[in-house]
Motif scaffolding. Structure first.
Motif, PDB file in Angstrom:
ATOM      1  N   ILE A 151      -4.774  -9.624  -7.738  1.00  0.00           N
ATOM      2  CA  ILE A 151      -4.216  -8.623  -8.638  1.00  0.00           C
ATOM      3  C   ILE A 151      -5.347  -7.684  -9.066  1.00  0.00           C
ATOM      4  CG2 ILE A 151      -3.082  -8.286 -10.877  1.00  0.00           C
ATOM      5  CD1 ILE A 151      -1.738 -11.009 -10.403  1.00  0.00           C
ATOM      6  N   ARG A 163      -8.051  -5.428  -4.766  1.00  0.00           N
ATOM      7  CA  ARG A 163      -7.566  -6.765  -5.111  1.00  0.00           C
ATOM      8  C   ARG A 163      -8.650  -7.833  -4.948  1.00  0.00           C
ATOM      9  NH1 ARG A 163      -3.129  -7.860  -1.123  1.00  0.00           N
ATOM     10  NH2 ARG A 163      -4.599  -6.768   0.219  1.00  0.00           N
ATOM     11  N   ASP A 205       6.008 -12.475  -7.713  1.00  0.00           N
ATOM     12  CA  ASP A 205       5.881 -11.524  -6.610  1.00  0.00           C
ATOM     13  C   ASP A 205       6.600 -12.018  -5.358  1.00  0.00           C
ATOM     14  OD1 ASP A 205       5.196  -9.505  -4.911  1.00  0.00           O
ATOM     15  OD2 ASP A 205       3.167 -10.255  -4.539  1.00  0.00           O
ATOM     16  N   GLN A 241       0.912 -11.318  -3.886  1.00  0.00           N
ATOM     17  CA  GLN A 241       0.157 -11.938  -4.963  1.00  0.00           C
ATOM     18  C   GLN A 241       0.406 -13.444  -4.918  1.00  0.00           C
ATOM     19  OE1 GLN A 241       1.322 -10.063  -8.614  1.00  0.00           O
ATOM     20  NE2 GLN A 241       0.551  -8.068  -7.996  1.00  0.00           N
TER      21      GLN A 241
END
Ligand SMILES: *[C@@H]1O[C@H](CO)[C@@H](O)[C@H](O)[C@H]1NC(C)=O
Ligand SMILES: *[C@@H]1O[C@H](CO)[C@@H](O)[C@H](O)[C@H]1NC(C)=O
Ligand SMILES: *[C@@H]1O[C@H](CO)[C@@H](O)[C@H](O)[C@H]1NC(C)=O
Ligand SMILES: *[C@@H]1O[C@H](CO)[C@@H](O)[C@H](O)[C@H]1NC(C)=O
Ligand SMILES: *[C@@H]1O[C@H](CO)[C@@H](O)[C@H](O)[C@H]1NC(C)=O
Length: 228
Positions: free
Chosen positions: A60, A149, A187, A192
């Protein structure tokens, strides 16, 4: 003390021919200051270096946070979840917050103005162990540099988890602990993931074991959020 004995163990397992004194000196012998976390999983390019945010979210780019309206323009705008000592979350809320591991292994952070954790859960100073990594090998192989990420810098070390035995008994035979990256219910696309600590009652499926949670020294906005 704990960190020193861990370091000794790691040193013993290193190949002596590739180890110069300067490299030894450059390794951190203890976890100090503020740090962020990533999933440490050498050999897995999807997971390795994936940013760990808040309550275990992996991959994330930016932490979601809460700041009450009365704080106004003083609400911090950090992008990363920041910790100190043994996984103590850094936030602005008076009194702070605590990270814990629930009985089933789910990683949580207490809500603002509360330091109560679920019955049977583990405080952040229970079960986690920090292991130092040598700092001589630069960026880790396979981590996608430039992808928001990920943090592809090699961690200074990593946290592993093994639940301490209950006060009135022992953990089940064969229990070894660990950290897993599991599908995230938040998600559905599966990009994720969610980090879990392996407790005796851990019961998730579709997970990939990771070595641990990598630690990265942090010097940005602090606290990064009012509340996680
Ligand atoms: C790497 O992690 C991903 C995500 O959990 C998993 O789907 C994949 O099987 C893993 N690959 C290896 C080589 O372990
Ligand atoms: C946070 O706010 C400061 C001050 O307004 C600004 O300089 C900075 O770029 C902001 N950072 C982020 C990550 O939004
Ligand atoms: C330990 O204590 C818990 C909570 O009081 C209880 O449920 C459990 O049966 C106890 N276990 C043993 C082995 O005494
Ligand atoms: C794990 O959870 C599933 C779904 O809740 C349940 O059916 C199963 O019995 C559980 N297994 C164990 C070992 O607790
Ligand atoms: C990655 O971690 C390093 C420390 O290991 C830190 O200096 C750097 O700012 C971090 N980068 C990102 C993109 O978070």
């Amino acid at each position: 003390m704990l960190f020193k004995s861990k370091l000794l163990l790691s040193l013993l397992s290193l190949c002596p021919t590739s180890l110069g004194f300067s490299q030894l000196k450059s390794r951190d012998t203890a976890l100090t200051g503020l740090y962020t976390l990533t999933s440490y999983a050498p050999g897995n390019a999807t997971l390795n270096g994936g940013k760990f945010q808040g309550r275990g979210g992996l991959l994330i780019p930016r932490i979601g946070s809460y700041c009450p309206s009365f704080v106004g323009t003083s609400c911090p705008n950090g992008t990363d979840s920041v910790f100190s000592n043994s996984l103590y979350p850094s936030s602005m809320v008076p009194g702070g917050q605590d990270l814990y591991v629930d009985v089933n292994g789910q990683i949580g952070i207490t809500v603002q103005h509360s330091h109560s954790i679920p019955y049977g859960a583990y405080w952040s100073y229970q079960g986690w162990n920090w292991v130092a990594l040598e700092q001589c090998s630069g960026n880790q192989c396979g981590c996608p540099v430039g992808d928001a990420r990920y943090n592809c810098t090699k961690p200074t070390g990593y946290f592993t988890f093994k639940a301490p035995p209950p006060f009135n008994g022992s953990n089940p035979p064969g229990y070894v602990g660990g950290v897993m990256a599991c599908p995230s219910p938040y998600d559905p696309t599966g990009t994720q993931l969610l980090a879990w600590a392996v407790t005796p009652q851990f019961n998730q499926s579709g997970c990939t074991p990771i070595v641990g949670l990598g630690t990265h020294p942090y010097s940005g906005i602090n606290p990064p959020v009012w509340s996680y």
